[in-house]
Design a protein around this motif. Sequence first.
Motif, PDB file in Angstrom:
ATOM      1  N   HIS B  32      17.832   0.360  -0.075  1.00 29.82           N
ATOM      2  CA  HIS B  32      18.027  -0.883  -0.832  1.00 29.82           C
ATOM      3  C   HIS B  32      19.070  -0.681  -1.933  1.00 29.82           C
ATOM      4  CE1 HIS B  32      13.659  -2.268   0.310  1.00 29.82           C
ATOM      5  NE2 HIS B  32      14.466  -2.172   1.345  1.00 29.82           N
ATOM      6  N   ASP B  34      18.705   0.933  -4.389  1.00 27.39           N
ATOM      7  CA  ASP B  34      17.885   0.639  -5.563  1.00 27.39           C
ATOM      8  C   ASP B  34      17.918   1.875  -6.464  1.00 27.39           C
ATOM      9  OD1 ASP B  34      16.286  -0.712  -7.273  1.00 27.39           O
ATOM     10  OD2 ASP B  34      14.560  -0.874  -5.927  1.00 27.39           O
ATOM     11  N   GLY B  64      16.296  -2.176 -14.951  1.00 35.53           N
ATOM     12  CA  GLY B  64      15.982  -2.134 -13.522  1.00 35.53           C
ATOM     13  C   GLY B  64      14.542  -1.733 -13.231  1.00 35.53           C
ATOM     14  N   ARG B  65      13.738  -1.550 -14.289  1.00 35.11           N
ATOM     15  CA  ARG B  65      12.313  -1.201 -14.157  1.00 35.11           C
ATOM     16  C   ARG B  65      12.089   0.103 -13.397  1.00 35.11           C
ATOM     17  NH1 ARG B  65       9.109  -6.947 -13.613  1.00 35.11           N
ATOM     18  NH2 ARG B  65      10.822  -8.237 -14.355  1.00 35.11           N
ATOM     19  N   ARG B  99      14.518   4.541  -6.567  1.00 37.99           N
ATOM     20  CA  ARG B  99      13.233   3.839  -6.439  1.00 37.99           C
ATOM     21  C   ARG B  99      12.200   4.646  -5.678  1.00 37.99           C
ATOM     22  NH1 ARG B  99      12.116   0.156  -9.855  1.00 37.99           N
ATOM     23  NH2 ARG B  99      13.994  -1.007  -9.342  1.00 37.99           N
ATOM     24  N   ILE B 104       1.995   2.987  -0.678  1.00 32.79           N
ATOM     25  CA  ILE B 104       1.332   2.522   0.546  1.00 32.79           C
ATOM     26  C   ILE B 104       2.416   2.205   1.572  1.00 32.79           C
ATOM     27  CG2 ILE B 104      -0.154   0.737   1.558  1.00 32.79           C
ATOM     28  CD1 ILE B 104      -1.046   0.301  -1.507  1.00 32.79           C
ATOM     29  N   GLY B 106       4.696   0.622   4.270  1.00 29.20           N
ATOM     30  CA  GLY B 106       4.781  -0.774   4.685  1.00 29.20           C
ATOM     31  C   GLY B 106       4.859  -1.749   3.534  1.00 29.20           C
ATOM     32  N   SER B 107       4.553  -1.302   2.311  1.00 34.62           N
ATOM     33  CA  SER B 107       4.680  -2.199   1.164  1.00 34.62           C
ATOM     34  C   SER B 107       6.129  -2.613   0.992  1.00 34.62           C
ATOM     35  CB  SER B 107       4.202  -1.506  -0.116  1.00 34.62           C
ATOM     36  OG  SER B 107       4.634  -2.236  -1.257  1.00 34.62           O
ATOM     37  N   ARG B 108       6.348  -3.856   0.547  1.00 32.46           N
ATOM     38  CA  ARG B 108       7.697  -4.343   0.269  1.00 32.46           C
ATOM     39  C   ARG B 108       7.857  -4.605  -1.227  1.00 32.46           C
ATOM     40  NH1 ARG B 108      10.766  -3.903   4.911  1.00 32.46           N
ATOM     41  NH2 ARG B 108      11.926  -5.788   4.453  1.00 32.46           N
ATOM     42  N   ASP B 109       6.971  -4.033  -2.044  1.00 31.59           N
ATOM     43  CA  ASP B 109       6.973  -4.313  -3.477  1.00 31.59           C
ATOM     44  C   ASP B 109       7.587  -3.138  -4.233  1.00 31.59           C
ATOM     45  OD1 ASP B 109       6.471  -4.876  -6.116  1.00 31.59           O
ATOM     46  OD2 ASP B 109       4.383  -5.455  -5.810  1.00 31.59           O
ATOM     47  N   PRO B 110       8.748  -3.372  -4.909  1.00 32.88           N
ATOM     48  CA  PRO B 110       9.375  -2.251  -5.630  1.00 32.88           C
ATOM     49  C   PRO B 110       8.489  -1.655  -6.712  1.00 32.88           C
ATOM     50  CG  PRO B 110      10.522  -4.354  -6.072  1.00 32.88           C
ATOM     51  CD  PRO B 110       9.547  -4.600  -4.964  1.00 32.88           C
ATOM     52  N   LEU B 111       7.528  -2.439  -7.230  1.00 38.15           N
ATOM     53  CA  LEU B 111       6.639  -1.898  -8.264  1.00 38.15           C
ATOM     54  C   LEU B 111       5.623  -0.915  -7.689  1.00 38.15           C
ATOM     55  CD1 LEU B 111       6.040  -5.065 -10.471  1.00 38.15           C
ATOM     56  CD2 LEU B 111       7.392  -3.038 -11.031  1.00 38.15           C
ATOM     57  N   GLU B 112       5.507  -0.869  -6.366  1.00 38.28           N
ATOM     58  CA  GLU B 112       4.572   0.067  -5.738  1.00 38.28           C
ATOM     59  C   GLU B 112       5.266   1.355  -5.290  1.00 38.28           C
ATOM     60  OE1 GLU B 112       2.551  -2.161  -2.656  1.00 38.28           O
ATOM     61  OE2 GLU B 112       1.449  -3.365  -4.125  1.00 38.28           O
TER      62      GLU B 112
END
Lengths: 300, 300
Positions: B32, B34, B64-65, B99, B104, B106-112
Amino acid sequence: MTDWAKGAAWMAGEIVPVAEAKIGVTDWGLTHSDVIYDVVTTHKGGFFRLEDHLERFEVSMVSGRFDVGMDRAAMSDALTSMVARSGLRDTYCSMVAARGVPMIPGSRDPLECVCHFYAWVVPYVHVIRPEIVAQGASVWVAKDVRRIPADCVNSRAKNYQWGDFTAGLFEAKEAGFETVVLLDHAGNVTEGPGFNLFAVSGGKVVTADLGVLEGITRRTVLQICAEIGVAAEVRALPVAELMQADEVFLSSSGGGVLPIVRVDDRIYGNGVPGPVAERLSALYWDWTRRAALRTEIPYD
Amino acid sequence: MTDWAKGAAWMAGEIVPVAEAKIGVTDWGLTHSDVIYDVVTTHKGGFFRLEDHLERFEVSMVSGRFDVGMDRAAMSDALTSMVARSGLRDTYCSMVAARGVPMIPGSRDPLECVCHFYAWVVPYVHVIRPEIVAQGASVWVAKDVRRIPADCVNSRAKNYQWGDFTAGLFEAKEAGFETVVLLDHAGNVTEGPGFNLFAVSGGKVVTADLGVLEGITRRTVLQICAEIGVAAEVRALPVAELMQADEVFLSSSGGGVLPIVRVDDRIYGNGVPGPVAERLSALYWDWTRRAALRTEIPYD
C-alpha cells in the motif's frame, strides 16, 4: 516439513513459504512505489480469468515501462507451479513487477534499473468479511481526501500507491464504517481500496468510467448484466446519484459482488442487501465455475 | 569479513549489510506504499541536522498514525550505531516507518497492523552527479503529468509514492534532460524527485509554498539567505516566472545546492552556473561543518 498453509511465493525462480519472501529495502519497487501488480483468484483449485489478468498485467507493464524478461507463458507457469506447491485451493494470488535497483549505484534513471517479477499466494482474501456483508456492510464517502487524479498516477495500471485510500480508511474507521469510497475533484464517485462501486437505480446499474481501475470483476459484472438483460452504464457517477440510488454494491476479486446497505447516513433497502446485488453475487460465483473462464491447477 | 562498503541496515535491532536488509512482500509498507521516511546525511563522520530530520520524521509519523514503539533517542541510537558499524563517513542515511502486516490475517484496517521502524545507510547519493552539475545541469518541466495534489496524498509527510515523479523522469530522459520538475494543476512549480526548486530574480530567491515537501536543505538555504541578507520568498511560483528568472537552482540533501543552467528550451546565464547559486552552494558545505548543526558519530 514446510508449512504452506499461510501461502507461498515465487522469487527469482524459487518457490518459498510466503513468510520468507522479501524484497530489498533499496528496491525502487519499495522506495519509489515503482511497481505494477495484478491479483488473480483461484476457486476450488482453478484460476478464474487468468488470461484476462495476465493481459491487463502486461498492458500495465508496458505503460509503466517494466521489462521483467519473462513472457506470458513463463509468468503463467510461475503462478501455476506456485499455487500447486502451496496446495491451497481458494486463493488470492498476486503477481508483481518491481523496478529493482540501478545497475550503476547512485543512478536516478528508472531506465537504468533491473526490473524483476515475483509472485505470492495466500488464502482467499475478502475486502469485507462475508459475515459483515450478510449483516449489511457500510461505506463511507471520504470527506478530507480525494482520489489521486489520473494525470498524476495512471489509475488503469494497478499500483500500490494507496496513500489516498489509507487516509480514507482512517476516516471511515473513525466514523464506524467498514470501508471507504473516494470522490474525484469534480465530486464524482471513483473507487475504494480494492474494489469498484456500482449504483442501481430503476433496475439499471451504473459504475464510474474515469479515475478507476478497470477491474476484472467489474468486467465480469458488466458481462453478467449483458447476459441476463440488466441495463448497465459506464459513465460519471455523481455522488448525489449514489445517495439516491435504490441499491449499492461493490465488485472485487476479493469477494465478488458485495451488497452495501449504508453509505454515510443513507440506508438502502431497509438495511437488507438488495435483489439486484444478491442476484449478481450468486451469478458471479456461478461464473467462477465456468470451464471456459477457468485454468485448472495440476496439484501433485 | 563482512563488507560494509556498500552500506548497512538496522533491521529489528540487528545491524546487517544493506544487501541483506529486506522486508516482506506482503508488508503494507510495500503493498500500500504505507510508509513514512526521512533521509539524513553524514559529512566527514557527522550527521547534519539530525534533530531536525528526526523531528520531521516524528511529525510525519503522527500525521500518518504510525506507532513504531521507539522514541527519538532509540531511533537516534539505531542510526548512530548503524553508521558507526558501516565505517562510512559521507552517507545517505534513510529512516523508515512501515505499516507492517495486520495482526489478524485478512484484516483491511491499517489500525490493526503492527508498524515497524528500520533504517539503512549507503555512500552519499547525489540527485544529479557533481560532474554534470559543474558542466551545467538541465531540468524538464513535465508536460503530461502533474504533482499529486495535497488533498490526495500529504506532500509534507515524506513518502514513497513517486508515480508522478517516475512518469516525469521518463519524459525528461526521453527529451534528453537530467531531471524533472512537476507543476500543480494551477500551473505553479512544485518539486522534483528528491529536491525543491528555487528561482532567482533580481537577486531575490523564490521557492514554492504548497504541494511540496518542506525540505531540510530548503530550510538551510532559506536560513543561509537570512544570514547573508539575500531576500527570500516562500509562495506560489508560476511556471512563467521560472522561465523568466535570472537563475534556477535545486536544493536537496543529495547534493546541497545544485545550479541549473537549462529549463526546457530556456538557457540561464549563458549556460554557466549563476553567482547566487554558486555562493549558496559553497555556504551550504560550510554549514555542514558547523558544530552546532552536527552530531559526531563515535566510530570504533
